[in-house]
Structures are given as C-alpha cells and as structure tokens.
Design an enzyme around this catalytic site. Structure first.
Site, short mmCIF file in Angstrom:
data_model
loop_
_atom_site.label_atom_id
_atom_site.label_comp_id
_atom_site.label_asym_id
_atom_site.label_seq_id
_atom_site.Cartn_x
_atom_site.Cartn_y
_atom_site.Cartn_z
N ALA A 133 0.85 -1.19 0.00
CA ALA A 133 0.00 0.00 0.00
C ALA A 133 0.89 1.24 0.00
CB ALA A 133 -0.87 -0.01 1.25
N GLY A 193 0.29 -5.57 0.50
CA GLY A 193 -0.77 -5.64 -0.50
C GLY A 193 -0.27 -6.23 -1.81
N GLU A 202 -0.46 -9.80 -1.42
CA GLU A 202 -1.88 -10.19 -1.35
C GLU A 202 -2.50 -10.27 -2.75
OE1 GLU A 202 -2.65 -7.15 1.79
OE2 GLU A 202 -3.86 -8.75 2.67
N GLU A 258 2.93 -5.96 7.46
CA GLU A 258 2.01 -4.99 8.05
C GLU A 258 2.10 -4.90 9.56
OE1 GLU A 258 1.35 -6.99 5.57
OE2 GLU A 258 0.10 -6.00 4.08
#
Ligand code: NAI
Length: 718
Positions: free
Chosen positions: A66, A116, A119, A139
């Site tokens: 992110a 992310g 992910e 994270e």
C-alpha cells in the site's frame, strides 16, 4: 489506463503489466486499484481471452504494498474504524472478483512483493517467483494487519500453523523458503517467469482457488479444531500478549482474524479481516508507528536535515581517537562501510585491542555464514591501529572518543589539529560535555561538531548529531553525509548539557531510583518499565551506565540548573549509599541494583534492607505513567529550550536511542496522542503528588491552552 498495460496475444493470453508512473516501486494507489478492476472486467468479459498473467513493468520490483504516505494522510482526515474497514473491503472485493472471474490468472512475481503486493499475488491461481526475489506481509511492523485477504488466503493455502509466524513475524521470505512453505508454485530466474506462467495457462490452467472447491478444508483444520490450535491460539495469544504487553494491538488482531476467519466461508471471513483492519488503521498506534518509524525515519535516512547547497561529501579516511568501547565500535561500522580507519590510542596494546572488536564481530558473522573470509580480511585490513598522530594526516574526519575528561579531550584535539588538513572536520563522541566548550580547543570551531553514538555501536541505529554554537552548515552537511555512509539514522539537535537523548534518558533512570527511594518494590519498578514497553528497566540501565557516572551527571544537572532539581539530592543519597557504602557501582563493578551471576541477572536481594519497602505499594499503572511522563515532559523542555528543533528528531531519538516504546511513536507523538491539555493536567497532578520535576512550564501550558500540537497535522506535514 495509466498504471498498467493490458494486452492480449495471439494465443488469447492477456498480460497485465503494472507500472505505476512516477514511483520507483509499484504501490497500490486508488488509481491502480481502479485500473486493475477495469482489467479484470476486460478479462472476464472477453470470450477470446483464455487467461491472464499479472506481472510488473518495473524490472526487479513487483508491488511494494500500500502507499504508506496515502495511508498516513488518511489519518489526517480522522479516519473512523468503519471507513478503514471500507478501504480494506474495496481492495478485498477487487481481489475476490479477480480470483472468481472465471478465467485462470497466473502471477509472475518478478521482484519484491510485500504487503498488499503479495496479497494481489495470493489472489492469483498460480504464482511463480523470481529466484532472487522475496515475498512477505510486513504490516504487523506498522501496527496493522494485511487487509486485502492476507490473513485469510494464507491459512487457507498453507494452514494456520505456518501462516501464524509469517503474519505475526512480518519478515520477508526469500524465494526458496517461500517455495518450501507452499506460498508459490515455482521459483525460476526472472527472465523465465512469464514463460512458465504462459505454460501453466496453456497446459494446466485452473480458474478456481482451492478454497472455492467443493469439500475444501483448511490444511490442519480451522479455528479451535486446528490440530495445533493449542499452540497457535492458546500459547500464541499468551506469547503475543507477553511480547507486546498489549501495547500493540496488531498481533492479537491477527490471531483473531486467523481464529474467527478460518471458521467462516471466505467472503464473510474477508469482512472479519476488514473489521479488524479498520480498528487498527483508525487507532493511534498504527498512525504513530508509521509516521515515526517509516515516514520520518526514511526522511532522516535520506538526510532531510542536511543543509542545502553544500556539495555531497564522502569520508575516505577516518581518524578515531580512543580505541575503547565506543572508538572500537565506530571503527568497526566505518570499516564495514569501506572507509579507511586510523584507530589511535595512548598505547599500541590499547589500539590493537580496539581493532580486536572488529575481528571478534567479523568472526561471529563468518561462523553464521553472513560474510566471507575475503571480506573479513579486507575489512580488517582497513583498520590501522596506531599511537602516532602523524598517521592521521589526510583524514577527512576525525572522531574523538577518549575518556570523558575535558583535559584529555583538549590534549588529543590539539595534537590532531596540528596534523590534519584544513578541510577535515572534527567530531566529539562525548556524552555529557557541551560541544561549544570542546570546540574552543580546536583551531576551527566552525568545523567542530558532536557525533554521539550509542552503545553497542554495531547494533544501535542512531547517531545524535550536535550543533555547537559555531558549527557551520557545511560541517553539519559533511557529518550527515558520514552518518549516511555508515548507514545509521541521524537526528540533529542543539548543544546543551546531555544534549537531547542523554538528558531525557537520565530522567527515566532517575525516576526509577526515586521510586526505589520511596519504598516501591524494585521488581515493581522494573516490571512497570517492561510493561510499558521500555527496552530496559531503569534500575538495570542504571547499572549499565554505572552509578558513578550517574552521580557525575546529577552533579552536572545541579550545576547548570537546566531543569527542576529539588529531587536530585534524594537520588544522590541513593547513589552514594550504593557506590560509597555498599561498593556496588553497577555492572562493570561486579554488581549494582542487580547481581550478575555467570548467566543473566537478578535484582540484588539485599536492596530492600537498604531501601525498605513502603507498606502501601503503588498501582503499576501509576509507576508506568511516571516513567513515560517524565521523559515526555523533559522532551517538551528540550523543545522549549531549542535543543530539539524538529519533533521528528525527538521521536526518532527517543525510540532508536533510548528505547522509548515504539508503539507511542516517540516522546512527542506520545504527548500529541494524549492531547496536550490532558498531558499538562496529568503532569500537574503528578507534580502535586511527587514533586516539581513534573511541573509543566508556562510555555507548555500556554501551548496547551492555544490547542497546539508538536507535530503539524499530518496532511500539512505530507
Ligand atoms: P573507554 O574507557 O572504553 O575508552 C576510552 C579510550 O580512550 C581508552 O581506550 C583509552 O585508552 C583511550 N584514551 C584515553 N586517553 C587517551 C589519550 N590521551 N590518547 C589516546 N587515547 C586515550 O570509554 P568509552 O565508553 O568508549 O567512551 C569514550 C567516549 O565516548 C567518552 O567521551 C564517553 O562519554 C563517550 N560515550 C560513551 C558511551 C558509552 O555508552 N560508553 C556512549 C556515547 C558516548
């Protein structure tokens, strides 16, 4: 589409190549998410397309995760838990659509895939990873959890037992390890990835994730029925609670996602994950951790405080005066950065002993396979032990780390002054003596600066750079260039006794000693510190610093009267009892507040004979508060006195230099989070109860009344 290209070849294979413009690494910007959504719809809606390959248009970098700056800015708008959950749901729904769009999707992970980014890869049906790349879900280090399906797809892929440590540890995994754990299907050289992805799409494609297959079961079982649930959840929760003392909410939230989510169908499970993500994102811990440990640390590492207009410099030859604990450590990290080091001490034997530290540390690294013999030899070759000042000729920088004595420092400074070039700068590693006074012993005070390292130098990431009254911007720039060269994080402060970090740290261990003197149980004092997240208890740290040195510091505090001093005689009394009467001067002296048997340390059992326990023991919450508030208040005093110029420096210095708990974001973030009016009011209560050292100044009270904060609002800071 601006952030990716979508092309379809003659075989009906679509390639989605991500290349977010203006960014060295791809990040999951809102624009990218919109583009990916459009690409997925093209893929799903075009009957001529058989499947897709997702890869990155940036060589060697897949997706870094992110956009943290975006995330931090969202805090400025005062994001709610619900809004945070919606942010997570938006990306989660997109990735769910990707994996259920009916077409097989392969991911060619051509470089680092974090957060992310990984992910996105986990939502693909087939993953092939470059052999020199890493993947991971870091994270937790930012006080968050993977909010785009990471906490749900990972356990569904490899089971809760393996997923737990990856999610809770936050460490990146190298390609071989990722393959072994089953996180990717294949590992190959970067150039072969797309070919392998095509082969899979053409020969053995499968457009359904294992967890969408009928009869799918989580490897090893779900929730409390998992075969290792006792370890993963019962012990996992206890260990996470112990390690974080419940100051950091992310690890427990991750365990909740694993526990609750694995019992649910994936779509509901993803909502549970988003709910926890929203709670973390809207809480103060994630915001403070990200701002200090990511945004501000990166800025400091990139030398945000470096004056403009000074040409970049590089130290080729470094002189170090004093090959003791600090000098030897500085020599080690400098030689590791490729710098030629002259290590000078008063005897040949002492200088050689300083070099020996490098030999020992390098030998350990060699045994652990972290380096090669050739590198060890080359690094040791770069350190020249000597007693001869003539060897300092040609140095770009000289760092003084002799005994903490003005007279000795004067002597070595003057001898060095006579032999080094006029272009060289001179730094002192003193921990207590004001830089301006030391600079007067040098012929060019403008070229004199403080470079305060922390012990042990090879492990501690911070260097406190101290501007003397006459230090020039050019000298500051050169000193900062050197700090970057040895890959440490600098903060820049103004001259004052104890500068910033030592001054604040002293209030911490002094508060611990005052509690002991009041009759608070020593174990309560030390445990309160650990519970609040300080890296070492105040009594343990006193032993490390030595009790004699503390006496010296207090004498200095009394002499310059920079802060309230009414409590100091009580501390002097304790220290004199320990050092003079009981001959317990600290760790180096064989024992202090603690005993030091061959293994570990234990509080000295006789302490309570000399400092009797009070009948009424305080609540541990009160002890925790005293230890944090006194440091935060002293930091505010440093801001008021102009010692600290930037709030980011105060925060970074407190976490990286003196072990102030990272979950607070640092001393000034701690105050901002409480709110200055609440902080001031609580300080006043503490002052009424424990004495004027807790009394906030008129300046601080006025700042509170005006509704000011130390950090600017985040949107303005970005
Ligand atoms: P140390 O006692 O381990 O080393 C000092 C070294 O200086 C010794 O090897 C000694 O032989 C040498 N030395 C003394 N007089 C000399 C002279 N005239 N010429 C050449 N060499 C001479 O002390 P340490 O702990 O390394 O501290 C050095 C400096 O660093 C002090 O100013 C101290 O305040 C500062 N400092 C210490 C920290 C710590 O944690 N120990 C942390 C940060 C700064």
């Amino acid at each position: 589409m601006k952030t990716l290209t979508y092309t379809v070849d003659a075989d009906g294979i679509a390639t989605i190549a991500i290349d977010v413009p203006g960014r060295p690494m791809n990040v999951l910007t809102p624009e990218f998410q919109n583009d990916l959504a459009a690409a997925v719809e093209s893929l799903a809606g075009d009957a001529a397309v058989k499947g897709a390959i997702i890869t990155s248009g940036k060589p060697g970098a897949f997706i870094a995760g992110a956009d943290i700056k975006d995330m931090v800015n969202s805090f400025a708008a005062g994001i709610s838990a619900k809004q945070g959950a919606e942010l997570s749901q938006k990306l989660s729904r997109l990735l769910r659509r990707l994996e259920t769009c009916g077409k097989p999707v392969a991911c060619a992970i051509n470089g680092l895939a974090l957060g992310g980014g990984f992910e996105v890869a986990l939502a693909c049906h087939y993953r092939v990873l470059a052999q020199d790349a890493s993947v991971g879900l870091p994270e937790v280090n930012l006080g968050l959890l993977p909010g785009a399906g990471g906490t749900q797809r990972l356990p569904r892929l490899v089971g809760i037992e393996k997923a737990g440590p990856i999610l809770l540890g936050g460490q990146p995994l190298k390609a071989a390890e990722a393959l072994k754990l089953g996180l990717v299907h294949a590992v190959a050289p970067a150039a072969e990835l797309v070919g392998l992805a095509r082969k899979w799409l053409l020969e053995t494609p499968r457009a359904v994730q294992p967890w969408d297959e009928k009869g799918y079961r989580i490897p090893g079982g779900a929730g409390p029925a998992a075969s290792h649930a006792a370890i993963s959840f019962t012990m996992g929760t206890a260990v996470a609670a112990k390690n974080t003392q419940r100051n950091l909410p992310a690890p427990l939230a991750i365990l909740s996602c694993l526990y609750e989510g694995t019992l649910l169908p994936i779509d509901t499970a993803l909502k549970v994950e988003s709910k926890y993500f929203g709670q973390l994102l809207s809480g103060p811990v994630a915001r403070n951790l990200m701002r200090t440990m990511f945004i501000n640390k990166n800025a400091a590492d990139k030398l945000a405080r470096r004056p403009d207009g000074v040409p970049a410099s590089k130290v080729k030859k470094l002189g170090i005066l004093g090959a003791g604990m600090m000098g030897a450590g500085i020599a080690h990290v400098s030689a590791a950065a490729g710098i030629e080091v002259v290590l000078l001490d008063s005897t040949r034997e002492m200088a050689e002993k300083g070099k020996q530290l490098s030999a020992t540390l390098l030998q350990k690294a060699l045994e652990r396979g972290k380096t090669t013999q050739a590198k060890v030899d080359a690094q040791l070759e770069r350190i020249k032990p000597t007693t001869d000042y003539a060897d300092l000729t040609g140095c770009d920088l000289v760092i003084e780390a002799v005994f903490e004595s003005r007279a000795i420092k004067a002597e070595v400074t003057q001898k060095t002054d006579a032999v080094i070039p006029q272009t060289a700068i001179f730094a002192s590693n003193t921990s207590t003596l004001p830089i301006t006074g030391l600079a007067a012993m040098f012929s060019r005070p403008a070229d004199f600066i403080g470079l305060h390292f922390f012990s042990p130098v090879d492990k501690m990431p911070l260097v406190e750079v101290i501007m003397g009254r006459d230090t020039s911007p050019a000298t500051l720039a050169k000193a900062l260039d050197y700090v970057a060269q040895i890959r440490k994080t600098p903060i820049v402060v103004n001259d004052s006794p104890g500068f910033y970090t030592s001054r604040v740290f002293a209030t911490y261990f002094q508060e611990g000693i005052l509690m002991l003197e009041e009759g608070v149980a020593p174990a309560l004092v030390e445990n309160a510190a650990r519970m609040v997240g300080m890296s070492v208890g105040p009594l343990a740290v006193s032993d490390e610093v030595t009790l004699e040195l503390q006496l010296k510091v207090i004498e200095q505090n009394l002499a310059d009267g920079q802060a309230p001093t009414a409590h100091l005689p009580r501390i002097v009394e304790v220290l004199r009892t320990m050092v003079c009467d009981l001959k317990r001067s600290g760790r180096r002296g064989g024992g202090g507040f603690y005993d030091y048997p061959a293994e570990g340390k234990t509080l000295w059992p006789a302490l309570s004979q000399h400092f009797p326990l009070a009948a009424q023991q305080p609540d541990v919450e009160e002890a925790k508060k005293r230890l944090l508030y006194i440091q935060a208040l002293e930091t505010a005093r440093c801001v008021e006195a102009g010692v600290v110029m930037e709030p980011a420096d105060a925060d970074l210095g407190s976490i990286l230099g003196i072990g102030f708990p990272a979950w607070t974001g640092g001393t000034l973030s701690f105050i901002d989070t409480l709110g200055l009016p609440a902080f001031v009011a609580e300080c006043e209560r503490l002052a009424a109860q424990y004495g004027p050292r807790f009394q906030p100044s008129e300046w601080l009270k006025a700042k509170a009344r005006k509704g000011e904060t130390f950090h600017p609002p985040l949107s303005a800071a970005a």
